[in-house]
Design an enzyme around this catalytic site. Structure first.
Site, PDB file in Angstrom:
ATOM      1  CB  VAL A  20      18.550  95.861   1.932  1.00  0.00           C
ATOM      2  CG1 VAL A  20      19.430  97.129   1.645  1.00  0.00           C
ATOM      3  CG2 VAL A  20      18.835  95.093   3.317  1.00  0.00           C
ATOM      4  N   GLY A  21      16.050  96.295  -0.159  1.00  0.00           N
ATOM      5  CA  GLY A  21      15.845  96.907  -1.454  1.00  0.00           C
ATOM      6  C   GLY A  21      14.653  97.778  -0.888  1.00  0.00           C
ATOM      7  CD  GLU A  29      18.638  93.665 -11.890  1.00  0.00           C
ATOM      8  OE1 GLU A  29      18.258  92.602 -11.512  1.00  0.00           O
ATOM      9  OE2 GLU A  29      18.454  94.319 -12.714  1.00  0.00           O
ATOM     10  N   GLY A  47      20.495  93.335  -4.188  1.00  0.00           N
ATOM     11  CA  GLY A  47      20.469  92.369  -2.921  1.00  0.00           C
ATOM     12  C   GLY A  47      19.255  92.224  -2.577  1.00  0.00           C
ATOM     13  CB  THR A 104      12.921  91.573  -1.317  1.00  0.00           C
ATOM     14  OG1 THR A 104      13.069  90.415  -2.499  1.00  0.00           O
ATOM     15  CG2 THR A 104      11.626  92.279  -1.272  1.00  0.00           C
ATOM     16  CB  CYS A 160      20.076  86.584  -7.400  1.00  0.00           C
ATOM     17  SG  CYS A 160      20.726  87.007  -8.807  1.00  0.00           S
TER      18      CYS A 160
HETATM   19  P1  NAD Z   1      21.491  92.516   1.834  1.00  0.00           P
HETATM   20  O1  NAD Z   1      20.531  92.808   0.726  1.00  0.00           O
HETATM   21  O2  NAD Z   1      20.775  92.007   3.324  1.00  0.00           O
HETATM   22  O3  NAD Z   1      22.524  93.617   2.355  1.00  0.00           O
HETATM   23  C1  NAD Z   1      22.933  94.138   1.163  1.00  0.00           C
HETATM   24  C2  NAD Z   1      23.476  95.386   1.558  1.00  0.00           C
HETATM   25  O4  NAD Z   1      22.484  96.297   2.335  1.00  0.00           O
HETATM   26  C3  NAD Z   1      24.825  95.305   2.538  1.00  0.00           C
HETATM   27  O5  NAD Z   1      25.876  95.967   1.992  1.00  0.00           O
HETATM   28  C4  NAD Z   1      24.160  95.915   3.868  1.00  0.00           C
HETATM   29  O6  NAD Z   1      25.196  96.955   4.532  1.00  0.00           O
HETATM   30  C5  NAD Z   1      23.009  96.770   3.517  1.00  0.00           C
HETATM   31  N1  NAD Z   1      22.191  96.926   4.502  1.00  0.00           N
HETATM   32  C6  NAD Z   1      21.679  95.887   5.031  1.00  0.00           C
HETATM   33  N2  NAD Z   1      20.695  96.407   6.139  1.00  0.00           N
HETATM   34  C7  NAD Z   1      20.476  97.797   5.834  1.00  0.00           C
HETATM   35  C8  NAD Z   1      19.820  98.542   6.489  1.00  0.00           C
HETATM   36  N3  NAD Z   1      18.856  98.400   7.347  1.00  0.00           N
HETATM   37  N4  NAD Z   1      19.778  99.905   5.890  1.00  0.00           N
HETATM   38  C9  NAD Z   1      20.774 100.236   5.038  1.00  0.00           C
HETATM   39  N5  NAD Z   1      21.585  99.293   4.308  1.00  0.00           N
HETATM   40  C10 NAD Z   1      21.512  97.973   4.992  1.00  0.00           C
HETATM   41  O7  NAD Z   1      22.137  91.117   1.380  1.00  0.00           O
HETATM   42  P2  NAD Z   1      21.700  89.583   1.446  1.00  0.00           P
HETATM   43  O8  NAD Z   1      20.148  89.573   1.820  1.00  0.00           O
HETATM   44  O9  NAD Z   1      22.725  88.794   1.935  1.00  0.00           O
HETATM   45  O10 NAD Z   1      21.752  89.528  -0.363  1.00  0.00           O
HETATM   46  C11 NAD Z   1      21.306  88.317  -0.872  1.00  0.00           C
HETATM   47  C12 NAD Z   1      19.991  88.814  -1.603  1.00  0.00           C
HETATM   48  O11 NAD Z   1      20.362  89.451  -2.634  1.00  0.00           O
HETATM   49  C13 NAD Z   1      19.333  87.634  -2.077  1.00  0.00           C
HETATM   50  O12 NAD Z   1      17.894  87.448  -1.854  1.00  0.00           O
HETATM   51  C14 NAD Z   1      19.621  87.485  -3.599  1.00  0.00           C
HETATM   52  O13 NAD Z   1      18.840  86.774  -4.327  1.00  0.00           O
HETATM   53  C15 NAD Z   1      19.618  88.969  -3.898  1.00  0.00           C
HETATM   54  N6  NAD Z   1      20.641  89.162  -4.978  1.00  0.00           N
HETATM   55  C16 NAD Z   1      19.989  89.581  -6.245  1.00  0.00           C
HETATM   56  C17 NAD Z   1      20.640  89.648  -7.374  1.00  0.00           C
HETATM   57  C18 NAD Z   1      20.131  90.117  -8.484  1.00  0.00           C
HETATM   58  O14 NAD Z   1      20.830  90.512  -9.573  1.00  0.00           O
HETATM   59  N7  NAD Z   1      18.867  90.240  -8.823  1.00  0.00           N
HETATM   60  C19 NAD Z   1      22.165  89.488  -7.304  1.00  0.00           C
HETATM   61  C20 NAD Z   1      22.476  89.096  -5.954  1.00  0.00           C
HETATM   62  C21 NAD Z   1      21.705  88.873  -4.981  1.00  0.00           C
END
Ligand code: NAD
Length: 422
Positions: free
Chosen positions: A159-160, A177, A155, A157, A211
């Site tokens: 939330v990472g 990732e 997801g 960076t 991504c």
């Molecule tokens: P996100 O990362 O914001 O949300 C993902 C999850 O995190 C959700 O299920 C949500 O419930 C949880 N979340 C959100 N806020 C939170 C918090 N404060 N505490 C705990 N959990 C929380 O999702 P997004 O931003 O829409 O994702 C898109 C991003 O993901 C892009 O940057 C994309 O590049 C990246 N991505 C990377 C890959 C990879 O393989 N490297 C693949 C797909 C997406």
């Protein structure tokens, strides 16, 4: 495998419901991708599981040295919504192959897929070892309070960083990732017709919600003119005069992302596209020119069908531009000049690179996929997935052979000058 084979239609329906993904895209980018990964894993697993027998030095000539492949234990896998089957089930399969138990958390942002996974998985795999948890931020926050032996997160960076912080409490190892802005450099040696097709496909598959989509283009004004001219022809050929009517374009996943994207449309000048329809969560494939590095579209990962072009004078300019920003997940370079290819290989950092194509590097099983710096920690795919979920336990098995004992006997007291005179 049986789950994928018996539920292909249901998987495609869930993906159509979440993202209006065309069946062809759903099959190629998700269902078949998962099946191929599993076939490869099943074919190689016996070999991967075997202990490695690394080289030995003279001191251990009579002994055995081994590296055992231990599962970590209980693993948390948190999937993403953009390729919600693939990005959830691929790490799940790898964690199982490596012998772990798994708590699976599909993304709530793709609810049909999350429901499919929660309903279907228990019919095919052991419910004592593999459990699915549904929910959003509160449930994720609660899950992250628990101790896991490994966390695999896909997801953003932002939330990472939250996941990493939670893992830190128990020193839990992680794979993150993440995303970022993946640059795409094009020079005048590249075949412009093929380049434009490959760049547009990489940008528009899943409506840019990928991504590893090329985020923005770096090229000279001369290349830009040719690129825009080609793009007009290709987009017309692929999606017709009104792309909104094409069944081949996905929709933006939700209103939040739709509104975020429409504000980015205001950067630079629209060369192609620019329309949007909130009722339909539709954003037209759009190319922006005259974009400045300080424009909003250049400040965050776009994650939508908008392609800004930033003009540079040459490859050195492009490298300086790239190096002044966060480390990319992928770097795309379109050039026939091998010296220019080498300049980028040696002068920049990125999770991975692809020359003269987009996205296709992702499908090469023998290449590790992952980010570096802001774009992530760790890598997976093929054997790298198995390795991610495996602790390499080293083991020395000593013999009681007297020759070996004599070879190592200088470690015993009484110590003397003679014993340290190497
Ligand atoms: P996100 O990362 O914001 O949300 C993902 C999850 O995190 C959700 O299920 C949500 O419930 C949880 N979340 C959100 N806020 C939170 C918090 N404060 N505490 C705990 N959990 C929380 O999702 P997004 O931003 O829409 O994702 C898109 C991003 O993901 C892009 O940057 C994309 O590049 C990246 N991505 C990377 C890959 C990879 O393989 N490297 C693949 C797909 C997406």
């Amino acid at each position: 495998m049986r789950m994928y084979e018996e539920n292909t239609t249901e998987m495609c329906e869930a993906l159509a419901s979440d993202l209006r993904k065309h069946k062809q895209e759903a099959i190629i980018m998700e269902v078949e991708f998962l099946k191929n990964d599993l076939r490869h894993t099943l074919m190689c697993l016996r070999e991967w599981c075997k202990p490695d027998e690394p080289e030995k030095s003279l001191v251990n000539i009579m002994d055995k040295v081994r590296i055992y492949k231990d599962p970590y234990g209980v693993v948390l896998v948190m999937g993403a919504w953009n390729y919600p089957m693939q990005l959830t089930l691929l790490p799940l399969a790898a964690a199982i192959a490596a012998g772990n138990c798994v708590i699976l958390k599909p993304s709530e942002i793709s609810p049909a897929t999350a429901k499919f996974i929660a309903d279907t998985l228990p019919k095919y795999i052991d419910n004592d070892c593999y459990q699915t948890v549904l929910g959003g931020i509160p449930e994720t926050t609660e899950l992250l309070k628990h101790r896991f032996d490994y966390i695999f997160y896909t997801g953003s960076t932002r939330v990472g960083q939250i996941v990493h912080q939670a893992a830190n409490k128990y020193l839990t190892p992680v794979t993150l990732e993440l995303g970022g802005k993946s640059p795409c450099y094009i020079d005048n040696t590249a075949d412009i017709s093929i380049t434009t097709k490959r760049v547009l496909w990489g940008k528009l598959v899943n409506s840019g919600q990928t991504c590893i989509a090329p985020d923005y283009i770096l090229c000279t004004k001369e290349v830009q003119t040719k690129f825009v001219e080609e793009a007009r022809k290709i987009l017309d050929e692929w999606y017709g005069k009104n792309p909104q009517e094409s069944p081949d374009l996905c929709r933006i996943v939700n209103q939040t992302n739709f509104h975020r994207l429409t504000t980015l449309l205001k950067s630079g000048n629209v060369a192609i596209g620019g329309k949007s329809d909130v009722q339909d969560l539709y954003i037209e494939p759009t190319i922006l020119i005259d974009v400045k590095p300080s424009d909003p579209v250049m400040q965050e990962e776009i994650f939508g069908p908008i392609l800004p072009v930033v003009n540079i004078e040459n490859a050195y300019d492009a490298i300086n531009f790239i190096n002044s920003r966060d480390t990319a997940l992928v770097m795309y370079i379109f050039t026939l000049d091998t010296q220019v290819q080498d300049l980028f290989v040696n002068g920049t950092q990125a999770g991975s690179m692809c020359m003269n194509d987009t996205i296709m590097q992702y499908a090469v099983d023998s290449l590790p996929f992952g980010g570096v710096g802001n774009s992530g920690i760790g890598a997976y795919h093929g054997k790298y997935s198995f390795d991610s979920f495996t602790h390499k336990k080293s083991c020395l098995i000593k013999s009681f052979n007297l020759l070996g004992e004599n070879l190592g006997s200088s470690r015993y007291p009484p110590y003397s000058e003679k014993k340290t005179n190497f």
